[in-house]
Design a protein around this motif. Structure first.
Motif, PDB file in Angstrom:
ATOM      1  N   LEU A  27      87.177 -11.981 107.491  1.00  0.00           N
ATOM      2  CA  LEU A  27      85.936 -12.383 106.822  1.00  0.00           C
ATOM      3  C   LEU A  27      84.857 -12.334 107.888  1.00  0.00           C
ATOM      4  O   LEU A  27      84.905 -13.104 108.850  1.00  0.00           O
ATOM      5  N   VAL A  28      83.911 -11.432 107.739  1.00  0.00           N
ATOM      6  CA  VAL A  28      82.865 -11.248 108.737  1.00  0.00           C
ATOM      7  C   VAL A  28      81.510 -11.534 108.117  1.00  0.00           C
ATOM      8  O   VAL A  28      81.135 -10.914 107.110  1.00  0.00           O
ATOM      9  N   TYR A  29      80.795 -12.459 108.718  1.00  0.00           N
ATOM     10  CA  TYR A  29      79.447 -12.795 108.257  1.00  0.00           C
ATOM     11  C   TYR A  29      78.456 -11.806 108.859  1.00  0.00           C
ATOM     12  O   TYR A  29      78.454 -11.568 110.066  1.00  0.00           O
ATOM     13  N   VAL A  36      79.025 -11.670 103.393  1.00  0.00           N
ATOM     14  CA  VAL A  36      80.312 -11.777 104.065  1.00  0.00           C
ATOM     15  C   VAL A  36      81.152 -10.606 103.586  1.00  0.00           C
ATOM     16  O   VAL A  36      81.232 -10.332 102.382  1.00  0.00           O
ATOM     17  N   VAL A  37      81.746  -9.895 104.534  1.00  0.00           N
ATOM     18  CA  VAL A  37      82.608  -8.763 104.211  1.00  0.00           C
ATOM     19  C   VAL A  37      84.053  -9.218 104.353  1.00  0.00           C
ATOM     20  O   VAL A  37      84.481  -9.627 105.431  1.00  0.00           O
ATOM     21  N   CYS A  48      80.495 -10.218  99.689  1.00  0.00           N
ATOM     22  CA  CYS A  48      80.144 -11.497  99.087  1.00  0.00           C
ATOM     23  C   CYS A  48      78.713 -11.847  99.470  1.00  0.00           C
ATOM     24  O   CYS A  48      78.402 -11.973 100.656  1.00  0.00           O
ATOM     25  N   ASN A  49      77.864 -12.004  98.488  1.00  0.00           N
ATOM     26  CA  ASN A  49      76.481 -12.393  98.723  1.00  0.00           C
ATOM     27  C   ASN A  49      76.438 -13.896  98.993  1.00  0.00           C
ATOM     28  O   ASN A  49      76.837 -14.687  98.152  1.00  0.00           O
ATOM     29  N   VAL A  50      75.937 -14.278 100.158  1.00  0.00           N
ATOM     30  CA  VAL A  50      75.852 -15.692 100.519  1.00  0.00           C
ATOM     31  C   VAL A  50      74.413 -16.062 100.908  1.00  0.00           C
ATOM     32  O   VAL A  50      74.188 -16.953 101.707  1.00  0.00           O
ATOM     33  N   ASP A  61      81.116 -19.615  97.156  1.00  0.00           N
ATOM     34  CA  ASP A  61      80.730 -18.255  96.771  1.00  0.00           C
ATOM     35  C   ASP A  61      81.742 -17.225  97.256  1.00  0.00           C
ATOM     36  O   ASP A  61      82.080 -16.290  96.534  1.00  0.00           O
ATOM     37  N   ILE A  62      82.220 -17.370  98.475  1.00  0.00           N
ATOM     38  CA  ILE A  62      83.210 -16.426  99.003  1.00  0.00           C
ATOM     39  C   ILE A  62      84.471 -16.466  98.147  1.00  0.00           C
ATOM     40  O   ILE A  62      84.982 -15.420  97.736  1.00  0.00           O
TER      41      ILE A  62
END
Length: 68
Positions: A27-29, A36-37, A48-50, A61-62
């Protein structure tokens, strides 16, 4: 200020211990995109749109966007 990459790293460790996300590799921000990928064992990715999320909202959200 919350360390969003650290939150992702800690969440990753917890999710890897579950049946629903044991194949999650990273999980990379990405701060400039506020995303987040999530990368999976087979090479699949989910974005993931955060945007504008607090740490707790980001976790929710993730998990929702990863489908776990």
């Amino acid at each position: 200020m919350e360390n969003k990459q650290l939150i992702c790293t800690l969440l990753l460790a917890a999710l890897q211990e579950t049946r629903g996300a044991s194949d999650l590799v990273s999980l990379v921000y990405v701060p400039e995109k506020e995303m987040v990928v999530g990368t999976f064992t087979g090479g699949g990715i989910k974005l993931c749109n955060v945007a504008a999320d607090s740490g707790c909202a980001m976790i929710r959200d993730i998990m929702r966007q990863l489908g776990v």
